[in-house]
Scaffold this motif. Structure first.
Motif, short mmCIF file in Angstrom:
data_model
loop_
_atom_site.label_atom_id
_atom_site.label_comp_id
_atom_site.label_asym_id
_atom_site.label_seq_id
_atom_site.Cartn_x
_atom_site.Cartn_y
_atom_site.Cartn_z
N GLN B 37 -4.47 0.52 -7.64
CA GLN B 37 -3.56 1.18 -8.35
C GLN B 37 -3.56 2.05 -9.55
N ASP B 43 2.89 2.90 -6.11
CA ASP B 43 3.89 3.09 -4.69
C ASP B 43 2.80 3.69 -3.62
N ALA B 44 1.39 3.81 -4.10
CA ALA B 44 0.69 4.60 -3.15
C ALA B 44 0.64 6.03 -2.83
N THR B 45 1.56 6.56 -3.78
CA THR B 45 1.82 8.03 -3.60
C THR B 45 0.69 8.90 -3.86
N ALA B 55 0.95 6.28 0.94
CA ALA B 55 2.29 5.69 1.48
C ALA B 55 2.74 6.36 2.63
N THR B 94 -2.39 -3.91 2.40
CA THR B 94 -1.98 -2.43 1.98
C THR B 94 -1.31 -1.71 3.33
N THR B 97 2.10 -3.06 3.49
CA THR B 97 2.88 -2.89 2.53
C THR B 97 3.45 -1.55 2.40
N PHE B 98 2.36 -0.58 2.66
CA PHE B 98 2.71 0.98 2.30
C PHE B 98 2.86 1.78 3.66
N ASP B 99 2.58 1.26 4.64
CA ASP B 99 3.11 2.08 6.06
C ASP B 99 3.12 1.20 7.11
#
Lengths: 187, 148
Positions: B37, B43-45, B55, B94, B97-99
């Motif tokens: 993070q 938010d993984a952006t 993301a 990951t 959660t993000f994709d």
């Protein structure tokens, strides 16, 4: 010469008529006691050597929360266990907010610190505040849990003013972002 | 009787969280916070000129050849300070959660063994080139957002 004698005599006699001997003693006593009280006045305290961090203009602070013990303006504060920099608490900000006019870096290094109040390890994000000259107050360099440069995400000697409009480092915060699990499984 | 117990355990685990290959969601999230993070953001952006965005894109690597291997060998993953088991768990968490939307229907979660053999050959400077090559193979062109 005679006039001066007369004037002196007149003044002395006038003084003697207006004041009793006890009254003079009381006045002198009052002055001595009053003088001794001067250092206790707020004005005198502000100019005396500061306590706590030892920096001018920085007085001890408190979070007001018994579960968040310690002085955020002191390097001993529990959240600062991995910090390396000037404490924003001494620079017009707080332990979790930047001073006015600076910008908090979204890119940070993250570690954990144990809260002495509950013994729980909290995940702390050491966001740097950027955009003004280095604050210069309350330098705190504890580095507990820091890793060498080969693990840059856990190294705090890096200028973490990344992703901000300027790379000028001002001071560091210690923001709680989560609670760490007890399990020790990290290499 | 034993089977019933196992089923009961499985159903309890499934009720708590339903991420395949993630034994402990809290631990995975903690590892994300501690090891990812700081640069990739909560938010993984990602960040400009820093860590790339994941993301809405990271699972697309699973849809192209060598993409799955890349996800293990990329320096941030391969060099992360945690065990193979926790790293596999973190990867699975990951991706989910993000994709989640790009996760292939036949996705098999990463295992500790697969992670161990992959991270033994970490990418170095070629990672950025490999990433761009792989992104160029994504169906419908590469996703927006980037980093380097």
């Amino acid at each position: 010469m005679k006039e001066i004698d007369k004037l002196g005599e007149g003044l002395a006699r006038g003084l003697a008529r207006r004041n009793s001997r006890r009254g003079v003693l009381a006045t002198i006593g009052g002055l001595i006691t009053g003088g001794a009280m001067f250092p206790a006045l707020p004005v005198a305290r502000a100019s005396s050597p500061p306590g706590g961090s030892g920096y001018d203009g920085v007085t001890p602070q408190s979070t007001g929360d018994p579960m968040d013990p310690g002085d955020p303006a002191s390097c001993d504060y529990w959240r600062y266990c991995g910090i390396d920099g000037f404490l924003c608490s001494c620079c017009g900000g707080t332990a979790s907010a930047c001073p006015p006019g600076t910008e908090m870096s979204p890119i940070t290094w993250i570690g954990t610190c144990a809260n002495p109040a509950d013994g729980v390890n909290y995940i702390i994000s050491y966001n740097d505040c950027c955009g003004k000259p280095a604050c210069g107050r309350c330098l705190c360099n504890r580095n507990e849990g820091e890793r060498p440069m080969t693990r840059p995400q856990l190294n705090n000697d890096i200028n973490w003013c990344l992703g901000t409009s300027t790379a000028a480092y001002t001071c560091s915060t210690a923001v709680i972002i989560g609670v760490a699990l007890k399990e020790e499984g990290r290499g | 009787m034993r089977i019933v117990g196992v089923l009961l355990l499985l159903s309890t685990a499934a009720a708590a969280e339903e991420i395949p290959g993630v034994a402990n969601v809290q631990r995975a999230k903690m590892n994300w916070m501690l090891s990812c993070q700081g640069c990739h953001q909560a938010d993984a952006t990602g960040s400009a000129n820093g860590a790339p965005s994941m993301a809405g894109e990271v699972a697309r690597f699973l849809t192209v050849e060598d993409g799955r291997e890349y996800l293990i060998r990329v320096p941030g993953v391969a060099n992360a300070g945690m065990s193979d088991e926790q790293l596999a768990e973190l990867l699975n968490w990951t991706l989910e959660t993000f994709d989640k939307e790009h996760l292939p229907a036949d996705f098999t979660p990463f295992t500790a063994g697969e992670v161990a053999s992959g991270r033994a050959q970490p990418l170095v400077s070629e990672a950025a080139v490999m990433r761009e090559t792989l992104r160029g193979k994504f169906a419908g062109g590469k996703a927006s957002g980037g980093g380097n």
